[in-house]
Design a protein around this motif. Structure first.
Motif, PDB file in Angstrom:
ATOM      1  N   GLY A 147       0.890  -2.134  -1.656  1.00 61.65           N
ATOM      2  CA  GLY A 147       0.265  -1.572  -2.851  1.00 61.65           C
ATOM      3  C   GLY A 147       0.583  -2.361  -4.099  1.00 61.65           C
ATOM      4  O   GLY A 147      -0.296  -2.608  -4.939  1.00 61.65           O
ATOM      5  N   MET A 148       1.839  -2.782  -4.229  1.00 56.71           N
ATOM      6  CA  MET A 148       2.263  -3.498  -5.426  1.00 56.71           C
ATOM      7  C   MET A 148       1.776  -4.945  -5.456  1.00 56.71           C
ATOM      8  O   MET A 148       1.428  -5.468  -6.511  1.00 56.71           O
ATOM      9  CB  MET A 148       3.786  -3.472  -5.540  1.00 56.71           C
ATOM     10  CG  MET A 148       4.365  -2.111  -5.847  1.00 56.71           C
ATOM     11  SD  MET A 148       6.179  -2.091  -5.761  1.00 56.71           S
ATOM     12  CE  MET A 148       6.615  -3.260  -7.057  1.00 56.71           C
ATOM     13  N   VAL A 154      -3.424  -0.479   0.434  1.00 56.56           N
ATOM     14  CA  VAL A 154      -2.459  -0.035   1.438  1.00 56.56           C
ATOM     15  C   VAL A 154      -3.182   0.245   2.740  1.00 56.56           C
ATOM     16  O   VAL A 154      -4.253   0.886   2.748  1.00 56.56           O
ATOM     17  CB  VAL A 154      -1.721   1.243   0.962  1.00 56.56           C
ATOM     18  CG1 VAL A 154      -0.948   1.878   2.107  1.00 56.56           C
ATOM     19  CG2 VAL A 154      -0.783   0.920  -0.185  1.00 56.56           C
ATOM     20  N   THR A 155      -2.619  -0.236   3.841  1.00 61.31           N
ATOM     21  CA  THR A 155      -3.165   0.046   5.167  1.00 61.31           C
ATOM     22  C   THR A 155      -2.268   1.053   5.873  1.00 61.31           C
ATOM     23  O   THR A 155      -1.091   0.784   6.116  1.00 61.31           O
ATOM     24  CB  THR A 155      -3.261  -1.237   6.019  1.00 61.31           C
ATOM     25  OG1 THR A 155      -4.116  -2.179   5.361  1.00 61.31           O
ATOM     26  CG2 THR A 155      -3.830  -0.923   7.396  1.00 61.31           C
ATOM     27  N   VAL A 171      -6.686   1.965   1.964  1.00 62.69           N
ATOM     28  CA  VAL A 171      -6.930   2.540   0.646  1.00 62.69           C
ATOM     29  C   VAL A 171      -6.836   1.422  -0.379  1.00 62.69           C
ATOM     30  O   VAL A 171      -5.781   0.807  -0.548  1.00 62.69           O
ATOM     31  CB  VAL A 171      -5.910   3.650   0.318  1.00 62.69           C
ATOM     32  CG1 VAL A 171      -6.221   4.266  -1.040  1.00 62.69           C
ATOM     33  CG2 VAL A 171      -5.927   4.722   1.401  1.00 62.69           C
ATOM     34  N   ASP A 172      -7.950   1.135  -1.040  1.00 61.55           N
ATOM     35  CA  ASP A 172      -8.009   0.066  -2.039  1.00 61.55           C
ATOM     36  C   ASP A 172      -7.875   0.693  -3.426  1.00 61.55           C
ATOM     37  O   ASP A 172      -8.711   1.508  -3.827  1.00 61.55           O
ATOM     38  CB  ASP A 172      -9.338  -0.684  -1.907  1.00 61.55           C
ATOM     39  CG  ASP A 172      -9.361  -1.973  -2.720  1.00 61.55           C
ATOM     40  OD1 ASP A 172      -8.539  -2.107  -3.658  1.00 61.55           O
ATOM     41  OD2 ASP A 172     -10.196  -2.839  -2.428  1.00 61.55           O
ATOM     42  N   PHE A 173      -6.835   0.310  -4.150  1.00 56.50           N
ATOM     43  CA  PHE A 173      -6.599   0.859  -5.479  1.00 56.50           C
ATOM     44  C   PHE A 173      -7.274   0.033  -6.572  1.00 56.50           C
ATOM     45  O   PHE A 173      -7.070   0.282  -7.755  1.00 56.50           O
ATOM     46  CB  PHE A 173      -5.096   0.965  -5.730  1.00 56.50           C
ATOM     47  CG  PHE A 173      -4.412   1.937  -4.817  1.00 56.50           C
ATOM     48  CD1 PHE A 173      -4.440   3.300  -5.066  1.00 56.50           C
ATOM     49  CD2 PHE A 173      -3.762   1.496  -3.674  1.00 56.50           C
ATOM     50  CE1 PHE A 173      -3.836   4.201  -4.213  1.00 56.50           C
ATOM     51  CE2 PHE A 173      -3.156   2.390  -2.808  1.00 56.50           C
ATOM     52  CZ  PHE A 173      -3.191   3.745  -3.071  1.00 56.50           C
ATOM     53  N   ALA A 177       1.280   5.054  -3.420  1.00 53.81           N
ATOM     54  CA  ALA A 177       0.113   4.809  -4.271  1.00 53.81           C
ATOM     55  C   ALA A 177       0.490   4.282  -5.653  1.00 53.81           C
ATOM     56  O   ALA A 177       1.128   4.990  -6.441  1.00 53.81           O
ATOM     57  CB  ALA A 177      -0.683   6.106  -4.422  1.00 53.81           C
ATOM     58  N   PRO A 178       0.085   3.044  -5.974  1.00 54.75           N
ATOM     59  CA  PRO A 178       0.241   2.530  -7.342  1.00 54.75           C
ATOM     60  C   PRO A 178      -0.995   2.929  -8.166  1.00 54.75           C
ATOM     61  O   PRO A 178      -2.025   2.258  -8.134  1.00 54.75           O
ATOM     62  CB  PRO A 178       0.305   1.010  -7.134  1.00 54.75           C
ATOM     63  CG  PRO A 178      -0.544   0.783  -5.920  1.00 54.75           C
ATOM     64  CD  PRO A 178      -0.430   2.024  -5.062  1.00 54.75           C
TER      65      PRO A 178
END
Length: 240
Positions: free
Chosen positions: A34-35, A40-41, A53-55, A231-232
């Motif tokens: 995430g960072m 995140v997978t 999840v694509d931030f 989650a970032p």
């Protein structure tokens, strides 16, 4: 001497503790993704990817250097490093309103950072980094973490990170050795936990332990379940 029941309980605690460590490791991998990647997978217990999840880390905050901008370029000196990092800092303040507090370096990036600030090198000076006694208990840092000091040019603490994990086929670094992360520890980074898909749970909880008996042979089976998402939320508050 302990009773059979006490030995059984102790063994069950050991098994659950080991399972908890495995989940914590998976959370650390997610946090790194995430960072440093902005996405995140999530994987199942078999290590199979089940959700990404694509931030939406902005492209301007996720930059691949090249040519003379590389820290490893022969012409790249301390002043160029300072300017590059100052520009990164200004971008973060403009986009997020948060001034960075930390600089995290992969192993290769850490080596180049130290080389550029080597007082014996041309146009360098390690005095740019300051460590004050009593400021930090170095002995209590987690495995793989190196505290380099306070970088007064930017107002950030500088950290190196050398940690590895087994991805099922090989040992890989937790953090890409050539990457750098600059960001604010005051930004929103959350640990989310989804509902456990188990008839005995069906609610969101950080860890859900259970065990049951099997016969022939007689054995107690331990299970520890978790559905984490690191989650970032404020992706415009950091730069990679």
């Amino acid at each position: 001497a302990s009773t059979p029941q006490q030995r059984f309980a102790a063994r069950l605690r050991e098994e659950l503790t080991e399972l908890d460590d495995m989940i914590t490791r998976a959370e650390e991998i997610q946090a790194s993704q995430g960072m440093f990647e902005g996405k995140v997978t999530a994987k199942n217990e078999k290590g199979e990817a089940i959700l990404e999840v694509d931030f939406l880390l902005p492209a301007t905050h996720n930059v691949t250097l090249s040519g003379s901008a590389l820290w490893s370029d022969a012409a790249f000196k301390k002043n160029a490093l300072f300017k590059q990092l100052r520009d990164n800092r200004r971008l973060l303040v403009k986009d997020s309103g948060r001034a960075p507090t930390d600089l995290i370096l992969g192993s290769d990036a850490m080596d180049k950072f130290i080389d550029l600030l080597d007082p014996d090198a041309t146009n360098a000076g390690l005095s740019s980094i300051r460590v004050e006694r009593g400021q930090l208990d170095i002995s209590n840092l987690p495995n793989g973490v190196t505290y380099l000091g306070y970088f007064k040019e930017l107002g950030v603490d500088v950290w190196g990170y050398d940690e590895w994990y087994h991805n099922g086929s090989a040992e890989v670094p937790m953090l890409d050795p050539k990457k750098m992360w600059m960001g604010s520890r005051n930004a929103r980074f959350d640990r989310h936990y989804a509902a456990i898909q188990d008839l005995d749970a069906l609610f969101a909880v950080e860890r859900f332990p259970k065990s049951w008996d099997e016969t022939d042979p007689s054995v107690r089976m331990p299970l520890l379940q978790s559905a984490p998402l690191m989650a970032p939320h404020e992706v415009d508050s950091f730069y990679v």
